[in-house]
Design a protein around this motif. Structure first.
Motif, PDB file in Angstrom:
ATOM      1  N   ARG A  20      34.720  96.602   5.531  1.00  0.00           N
ATOM      2  CA  ARG A  20      34.316  95.334   4.948  1.00  0.00           C
ATOM      3  C   ARG A  20      34.126  94.238   5.993  1.00  0.00           C
ATOM      4  O   ARG A  20      33.406  93.264   5.765  1.00  0.00           O
ATOM      5  N   ALA A  21      34.784  94.356   7.161  1.00  0.00           N
ATOM      6  CA  ALA A  21      34.775  93.284   8.154  1.00  0.00           C
ATOM      7  C   ALA A  21      33.393  93.100   8.770  1.00  0.00           C
ATOM      8  O   ALA A  21      32.597  94.036   8.868  1.00  0.00           O
ATOM      9  N   SER A  22      33.129  91.889   9.212  1.00  0.00           N
ATOM     10  CA  SER A  22      31.890  91.601   9.953  1.00  0.00           C
ATOM     11  C   SER A  22      32.029  91.995  11.413  1.00  0.00           C
ATOM     12  O   SER A  22      31.047  92.377  12.054  1.00  0.00           O
ATOM     13  N   ASP A  76      27.932  85.544  18.510  1.00  0.00           N
ATOM     14  CA  ASP A  76      26.721  86.333  18.729  1.00  0.00           C
ATOM     15  C   ASP A  76      26.726  87.599  17.868  1.00  0.00           C
ATOM     16  O   ASP A  76      25.720  87.925  17.213  1.00  0.00           O
ATOM     17  N   ILE A  77      27.852  88.305  17.845  1.00  0.00           N
ATOM     18  CA  ILE A  77      27.922  89.573  17.109  1.00  0.00           C
ATOM     19  C   ILE A  77      27.855  89.348  15.603  1.00  0.00           C
ATOM     20  O   ILE A  77      27.233  90.143  14.876  1.00  0.00           O
ATOM     21  N   THR A  78      28.469  88.293  15.117  1.00  0.00           N
ATOM     22  CA  THR A  78      28.409  88.033  13.671  1.00  0.00           C
ATOM     23  C   THR A  78      27.034  87.530  13.254  1.00  0.00           C
ATOM     24  O   THR A  78      26.569  87.837  12.152  1.00  0.00           O
ATOM     25  N   ASP A 120      33.063  88.043   3.767  1.00  0.00           N
ATOM     26  CA  ASP A 120      32.954  88.459   5.165  1.00  0.00           C
ATOM     27  C   ASP A 120      34.144  87.890   5.936  1.00  0.00           C
ATOM     28  O   ASP A 120      34.585  86.758   5.684  1.00  0.00           O
ATOM     29  N   PHE A 121      34.653  88.662   6.901  1.00  0.00           N
ATOM     30  CA  PHE A 121      35.788  88.180   7.686  1.00  0.00           C
ATOM     31  C   PHE A 121      35.818  88.876   9.041  1.00  0.00           C
ATOM     32  O   PHE A 121      35.238  89.952   9.231  1.00  0.00           O
ATOM     33  N   CYS A 122      36.501  88.253   9.991  1.00  0.00           N
ATOM     34  CA  CYS A 122      36.819  88.874  11.275  1.00  0.00           C
ATOM     35  C   CYS A 122      38.147  89.614  11.115  1.00  0.00           C
ATOM     36  O   CYS A 122      38.994  89.208  10.313  1.00  0.00           O
ATOM     37  N   LEU A 123      38.343  90.666  11.898  1.00  0.00           N
ATOM     38  CA  LEU A 123      39.500  91.538  11.671  1.00  0.00           C
ATOM     39  C   LEU A 123      40.172  91.910  12.979  1.00  0.00           C
ATOM     40  O   LEU A 123      39.511  92.213  13.978  1.00  0.00           O
ATOM     41  N   PHE A 124      41.496  91.898  12.959  1.00  0.00           N
ATOM     42  CA  PHE A 124      42.315  92.486  14.019  1.00  0.00           C
ATOM     43  C   PHE A 124      43.204  93.542  13.392  1.00  0.00           C
ATOM     44  O   PHE A 124      43.834  93.299  12.356  1.00  0.00           O
ATOM     45  N   VAL A 125      43.278  94.722  14.026  1.00  0.00           N
ATOM     46  CA  VAL A 125      44.160  95.796  13.562  1.00  0.00           C
ATOM     47  C   VAL A 125      44.977  96.280  14.754  1.00  0.00           C
ATOM     48  O   VAL A 125      44.415  96.716  15.767  1.00  0.00           O
ATOM     49  N   GLY A 126      46.286  96.188  14.637  1.00  0.00           N
ATOM     50  CA  GLY A 126      47.151  96.647  15.725  1.00  0.00           C
ATOM     51  C   GLY A 126      48.515  95.998  15.627  1.00  0.00           C
ATOM     52  O   GLY A 126      48.810  95.251  14.688  1.00  0.00           O
ATOM     53  N   ARG A 127      49.354  96.297  16.613  1.00  0.00           N
ATOM     54  CA  ARG A 127      50.672  95.675  16.653  1.00  0.00           C
ATOM     55  C   ARG A 127      50.519  94.178  16.917  1.00  0.00           C
ATOM     56  O   ARG A 127      49.716  93.759  17.759  1.00  0.00           O
TER      57      ARG A 127
END
Length: 361
Positions: free
Chosen positions: A268-270, A331-333, A198-205
């Protein structure tokens, strides 16, 4: 068959041209004829099969022509239109140059002007004093008494803040190609160690000015979660590494670089994180929801407030409150919200195409 004309600055790169091409495909699939006009010879993105496309460029030859470039470009645009055999049932100008040219053309009163970013942030935020006053006047002159399409309600609120008084307004978001996302998210991710993690994710520039990666890292640290943070994107890699070291996150943050297909990571991200100061309409939030992955986002201009509604609003945090960002991640995870069909239904191709068809009627 109804005929739509979409005018845009260029079709070479960027989120807005890609969004217009997705709209083109949605309209074609709804049995609507589409003509595309690029006001630049920069055309590198693949044009959907079945669309008619043309290039009507203009390059200033001297300073005098540069000062009158929009008017001269509009004349060339009108010359092209005069050679077309069929009328258009709907005309939509996308991006600022297209707005300037079309507003000086014979299609000025027929056209709808699609604002694909926050107008205050894009046009006035970098101006101060009398310069801001002059720019505000120019923006009002451009959009007053026009028919405006915005991607979100907050885009329209921003235009109202400038003082513009459009003739008519509609909110029609970008197209979300859910079926394509569901197909692409089935691929395996390249890093075996992330397959069952499980992991947190950022996608972007990797951009600190708009995307505020400093806020992202500080919010992630404040969350206290033991999940790693994965970043997908290219940009300010050196500054990112400096911030990671400053916060002591070297063992918890992984920057993977750009990925042509980020959707398996979203699946796959949490949780997906967005820490921006401003956006147009953040497609990455919609794409994450389509992958059934919840989101934590700043309540920035513009779009997150329109997307994160109902139970999803638990992931919406005040812009400058890093501690609230961290609490929302926790909270969200710990208690993920349920993502329902109605959360993404307004962005489906058939829904967006129907909204454009209504403009013709």
């Amino acid at each position: 068959m109804p005929h739509v004309l979409l005018v845009i600055d260029q079709l070479a790169s960027g989120g807005a041209p890609r969004s217009v091409l997705k709209l083109t495909r949605a309209l074609l699939d709804s049995h609507i004829r589409v003509s595309l006009i690029s006001l630049s010879d920069r055309v590198g993105l693949p044009i959907p099969e079945g669309a008619e496309w043309h290039v009507v460029p203009f390059t200033s030859a001297n300073r005098w022509e540069k000062l009158r470039r929009y008017q001269l470009h509009a004349r060339r645009f009108d010359d092209f239109l005069a050679r077309q055999e069929t009328p258009f049932d709907l005309v939509v100008a996308n991006l600022h140059q297209a707005h300037q040219v079309v507003s000086r053309s014979t299609l000025a009163k027929q056209a709808w002007y699609c604002i694909r970013s926050d107008p205050w942030q894009e046009l006035l935020s970098n101006k101060r004093g009398w310069r801001r006053g002059i720019k505000r006047h120019k923006v009002r002159r451009l959009y007053d008494s026009k028919r405006i399409i915005a991607l979100s309600r907050t885009n329209l609120e921003s235009l109202e803040r400038i003082g513009s008084q459009p003739q008519a307004t509609r909110v029609i978001p970008n197209v979300l190609q859910v079926e394509n996302i569901h197909r692409l998210m089935q691929a395996r991710i390249a890093e075996p160690e992330l397959q069952d993690t499980d992991f947190c994710l950022f996608v972007g520039r990797l951009n600190f000015r708009q995307k505020r990666l400093d806020r992202l890292l500080e919010g992630y640290l404040a969350s206290g979660v033991d999940l790693p943070l994965v970043l997908i994107g290219d940009g300010e890699d050196e500054r990112l590494q400096q911030e990671v070291i400053r916060l002591g996150l070297q063992d918890r943050v992984r920057a993977l670089g750009g990925r042509n297909n980020p959707y398996p990571y979203m699946r796959r991200a949490s949780v997906l994180l967005l820490s921006s100061d401003y956006e147009g309409l953040p497609n990455v939030l919609l794409e994450s929801l389509a992958c059934d992955t919840p989101v934590v986002s700043t309540d920035c201009l513009s779009g997150p407030r329109d997307i994160l509604v109902g139970e999803l609003a638990r992931g919406l945090v005040p812009l400058e409150d890093t501690q609230a960002f961290g609490r929302a991640i926790r909270d969200i995870t710990d208690h993920p919200p349920t993502i329902r069909h109605e959360h993404i239904a307004p962005y489906l191709p058939q829904t967006v195409a129907a909204a454009y068809r209504e403009l013709m009627e």
